[in-house]
Design an enzyme around this catalytic site. Structure first.
Site, PDB file in Angstrom:
ATOM      1  N   GLY A   8      46.018  30.315  37.744  1.00 42.78           N
ATOM      2  CA  GLY A   8      46.512  30.293  36.748  1.00 42.78           C
ATOM      3  C   GLY A   8      47.683  29.925  36.715  1.00 42.78           C
ATOM      4  O   GLY A   8      47.726  29.165  35.616  1.00 42.78           O
ATOM      5  N   ASP A  67      44.611  36.627  47.123  1.00 42.69           N
ATOM      6  CA  ASP A  67      42.990  36.536  47.091  1.00 42.69           C
ATOM      7  C   ASP A  67      42.249  35.516  47.864  1.00 42.69           C
ATOM      8  O   ASP A  67      40.603  35.271  47.861  1.00 42.69           O
ATOM      9  CB  ASP A  67      42.717  36.028  45.139  1.00 42.69           C
ATOM     10  CG  ASP A  67      43.430  37.466  44.589  1.00 42.69           C
ATOM     11  OD1 ASP A  67      43.242  38.611  45.384  1.00 42.69           O
ATOM     12  OD2 ASP A  67      42.933  37.411  43.513  1.00 42.69           O
TER      13      ASP A  67
END
Ligand code: F6P
Length: 365
Positions: free
Chosen positions: A120, A143
């Site tokens: 993002g 992640d």
């Protein structure tokens, strides 16, 4: 600014992870050695505009942060820049904000921005690049879900924490003959669950990438019991869907907002207890995975990323993101990097190795 040296700006954006400070330190040292002064913008992209908020970064005030978790610059993942996704799937940032960033860069004499973030945040950097703002990206996230790099820093530290949790759960599970369910982060990627599950000797691993059933999970636990092993460890990724296909979320969110995952561990534990009439307990590891010191692997990766990012600014290679393609640290266009997210391959080597050990993924095989 008192310095007349060209400046490098550094910022950390999105959810924090171990290793951010290692990148900052490495960028400052490498930058000073190449004749730059450095400034750090505070709270991610927010510090770039209205009010502009930054601190000088020197070898002096970054000394000792290599091993420190979090980020000395602060971070935010829901700021003014995390704007809407347009019809072309590109995020669109308020043009006034982009003009503000360009003004800040010009006024502070910044010749390049090191933006450290996940997908993002890097999408915001890519917009900067398209508007002529000189930027290089550094991928971070626990992640490990960016396709362009074999590993993001932060991942190894998170896996290490999750593995330590499994080691601890194993002894108490064995003492009480219980089934322990550990819920780990990772958003829609199962990398943390997979690697921690293998490293911690889990019996069952449930991932977003592999569909599963309670029948299969309970059969595995029952088979273990039949073989005299009356405790079991189950690792479940927060982003694994239930057999119904539903994600388990902490809160319902609006269409524009990121889903906040969490709670599947409890659902899995309750159903196992109901079906097998056994004691289960759930641990949600949560932000423990994001805090604390980076592992040695993450310190090295973050340091190599920081040094290359500064070299790229020195060479005018803007709009690119550093990445790890073993054994080399390289770079790719940020646009390429954010276009491909990484997911566990259901037939990849790690899953095959785990299956070879008898670890159950809750599916038919
Ligand atoms: O992306 C990193 C991450 O820790 C995910 O694994 C997790 O789903 C999310 O961020 C949690 O976000 P927050 O800190 O906003 O609760």
């Amino acid at each position: 600014m008192t310095s007349h040296k060209p400046s490098i700006g550094i910022l950390t954006s999105g959810g924090d992870c171990p290793g951010l400070n290692a990148v900052i330190r490495a960028s400052v040292i490498a930058g000073e050695r190449l004749g730059y002064s450095c400034v750090g913008f505070l709270r991610g992209y927010e510090g770039l505009v209205d009010p502009v908020d930054y601190m000088p970064l020197t070898r002096g005030n970054t000394s000792g942060i290599l091993t420190l978790g979090g980020t000395i610059l602060g971070s935010t993942n829901r700021g003014r820049f995390s704007a809407t996704v347009g019809e072309d799937q590109r995020i669109s940032i308020d043009p006034a904000l982009l003009r503000g960033v360009a003004d800040t860069v010009r006024q502070l004499g910044i010749c390049g921005l090191v933006c450290i973030g996940g997908d993002g945040s890097l999408a915001i950097s890519e917009q900067f690049h398209r508007h002529g703002i000189p930027v290089v990206g550094v991928p971070k996230t626990i992640d490990n879900d960016l396709g362009a790099t074999a590993f993001t820093f932060g991942f190894d530290s998170a896996v290490s924490t999750a593995t330590d949790a499994l080691d601890r759960l194993r002894t108490t599970a064995a003492s009480h003959e219980r089934i322990m369910v550990l819920e780990v982060m990772g958003r829609h990627a199962g990398w943390i669950a997979l690697h921690a599950g293998i490293a911690g000797g889990a019996d069952v691993i449930l991932l977003p990438e592999i569909g599963w059933t309670f029948d299969s999970v309970c059969r595995k636990i029952a088979d273990r019991e039949a073989a005299g092993r009356r405790h079991s460890l189950v690792v479940v990724a927060e982003g694994a869907s239930l057999p119904t296909g539903d994600l388990v979320c902490v809160t319902a969110t609006g269409a524009q907002e990121q889903v906040k995952l969490g709670g599947i561990g409890q659902v899995v534990a309750a159903e196992i207890a109901r079906r097998l009439d056994r004691q289960t307990r759930t641990v949600v590891l949560g932000h423990l995975q994001r805090g604390g010191n980076p592992t040695t692997f993450d310190r090295v990766l973050a340091t190599e990323f920081g040094v290359l990012a500064v070299q790229m600014i020195h060479e005018g290679r803007f709009g690119e993101m550093v990445c790890y393609r073993p054994p080399e640290i390289e770079s790719v266009p940020i646009a390429t990097a954010i276009a491909s997210l990484s997911r566990v391959q259901p037939h990849g080597t790690s899953v095959r190795a785990a299956r070879g050990l008898g670890i159950c993924f809750g599916d038919a095989s």
